[in-house]
Enzyme design. Structure first.
Site, short mmCIF file in Angstrom:
data_model
loop_
_atom_site.label_atom_id
_atom_site.label_comp_id
_atom_site.label_asym_id
_atom_site.label_seq_id
_atom_site.Cartn_x
_atom_site.Cartn_y
_atom_site.Cartn_z
N HIS A 41 -6.63 -4.53 3.84
CA HIS A 41 -6.87 -3.54 4.81
C HIS A 41 -7.39 -2.33 4.66
CE1 HIS A 41 -3.02 -1.57 3.10
NE2 HIS A 41 -3.62 -0.80 3.74
N ASP A 83 -3.63 -9.48 1.30
CA ASP A 83 -3.87 -8.49 1.34
C ASP A 83 -4.37 -7.37 0.38
OD1 ASP A 83 -4.40 -4.99 2.40
OD2 ASP A 83 -2.72 -4.91 2.87
N GLY A 96 -2.08 6.52 2.96
CA GLY A 96 -3.22 7.04 1.30
C GLY A 96 -3.11 6.32 0.17
N SER A 156 -2.08 2.98 0.12
CA SER A 156 -2.86 1.80 0.16
C SER A 156 -4.03 1.45 -1.13
CB SER A 156 -2.81 1.25 1.49
OG SER A 156 -3.00 1.34 2.30
N GLY A 157 -3.68 0.35 -1.69
CA GLY A 157 -4.44 -0.15 -2.67
C GLY A 157 -4.28 0.45 -3.44
#
Length: 263
Positions: free
Chosen positions: A73, A118, A211, A213-214
Site C-alpha cells: 500500500h 500487503d 508514516g 507503514s512498511g
C-alpha cells in the site's frame, strides 16, 4: 463490540495525503516511542514516495545489498521513490537513491480493498554494508509455522507521535511491543485478519502510526524481522487497538523468487 475501520494508503496510514510534501516537524513518530541511537537500526529504510505532485512517507527494511522490503500500500501507484539509507535523523541519510516505478515489485495478489498480500520490494543500486547500513535477518524457512504469540518485538520508524500531530518525525523512533494471537486480533478486525498477518498489542498507546507503514517489526531477542507495518484502526493510533503487520514468514518463498535471498 469494537467498531472496525481499517485504513491503508487512501486514509493515510502510510502518511500519504495527510503529509503532502513530507513535512519535517518534530512532533511525528511512533506513538510513545523512544529516540533511536545512531546506527541502532542499520536495516531501517525511509521512503519518500512521489505520486504526481504529491509526496508520502513510508518505512522499509534493507534485506540485501540491492533490495528493500516494504508494504504494497506504500508503493501502489507511485511514480518514483527516494530511498533513504543509514538515517537516524531522517533528513540526513548516509546514502540516498532515486528509483523509478520500474524498480518496484508489488505482490501480484495484492488487494487494496482487503489489504491482503500487503508486501512489495524495491530494487536499489548496490549498497555496501557498514555500521550504519546493514541488512536485517529474515526468518529461516523452518520458522514458517511459528506464531510468535507472546514474543517481545520492536517496531521502528518515523511515523507520528500522537493522533494530533500532522508530520513525520525528524528522529527515528522505536517501541517495544508484544505479539498477540491472530484469534485475539480478530476480536477487533474480524475477517480482515488472515494467517499472513501478525498482530501486536498497543498497551498505553504505544503503537505504530501514520508514516510507519512498511517498516520492520523484529524479534527483540534476535532482531529477526517477522513483520512489516500494514494497518491499524481509523479510530486512532493511541486508542489501544492492535496494530497489524504483514507476516514475513508467509512470504519467504515470494521474496526468494524475486530477489534470490533466502535464509
Amino acid at each position: 463490540m469494537k467498531v472496525l475501520v481499517v485504513f491503508a494508503l487512501a486514509l493515510a496510514y502510510a502518511s500519504g495525503s495527510a503529509l503532502r510534501g513530507v513535512q519535517t516537524g518534530p512532533d511525528g513518530r511512533i506513538t510513545h516511542g523512544e529516540d533511536a541511537r545512531t546506527d541502532q537500526f542499520p536495516y531501517q529504510v525511509g521512503l519518500s514516495l512521489k505520486v504526481g505532485s504529491s509526496s508520502a512517507w513510508c518505512g522499509g527494511s534493507l534485506i540485501g545489498n540491492e533490495w528493500v522490503l516494504t508494504a504494497a500500500h506504500c508503493t501502489d501507484g507511485v511514480d518514483s521513490v527516494e530511498v533513504y539509507l543509514g538515517s537516524t535523523v531522517r533528513s540526513s541519510p548516509k546514502v540516498k537513491h532515486h528509483v523509478s516505478r520500474d524498480d518496484i515489485i508489488i505482490h501480484a495478489d495484492w488487494n487494496s480493498r482487503t489489504l491482503r498480500n500487503d508486501i512489495s520490494l524495491i530494487r536499489i543500486p548496490r549498497v555496501e554494508y557498514s555500521s550504519a547500513i546493514h541488512a536485517v535477518e529474515l526468518p529461516k524457512h523452518e520458522s514458517h509455522y511459528s506464531s510468535y504469540d507472546g514474543d517481545e518485538v520492536i517496531a521502528s520508524g518515523w511515523g507520528r507521535t500522537s493522533d494530533e500531530s500532522s508530520s513525520v518525525a525528524a528522529h527515528l523512533q522505536y517501541a517495544h511491543m508484544k505479539v498477540i494471537s491472530n484469534s485475539e486480533c480478530k476480536h477487533t478486525y474480524y475477517t480482515t485478519i488472515r494467517d499472513s498477518n501478525i498482530c501486536v498489542s498497543t498497551s498505553a498507546g504505544v503503537s505504530t502510526c501514520n508514516g510507519d507503514s512498511g517498516g520492520p517489526l523484529v524479534l527483540e531477542n534476535s532482531k529477526v524481522q517477522v513483520g512489516l507495518t500494514s494497518f491499524g484502526s481509523a479510530s486512532g493510533c493511541e486508542k489501544e487497538y492492535p496494530a497489524v503487520f504483514t507476516r514475513v514468514t508467509s512470504y519467504l518463498d515470494w521474496i526468494h523468487e524475486h530477489t534470490g535471498i533466502s535464509r
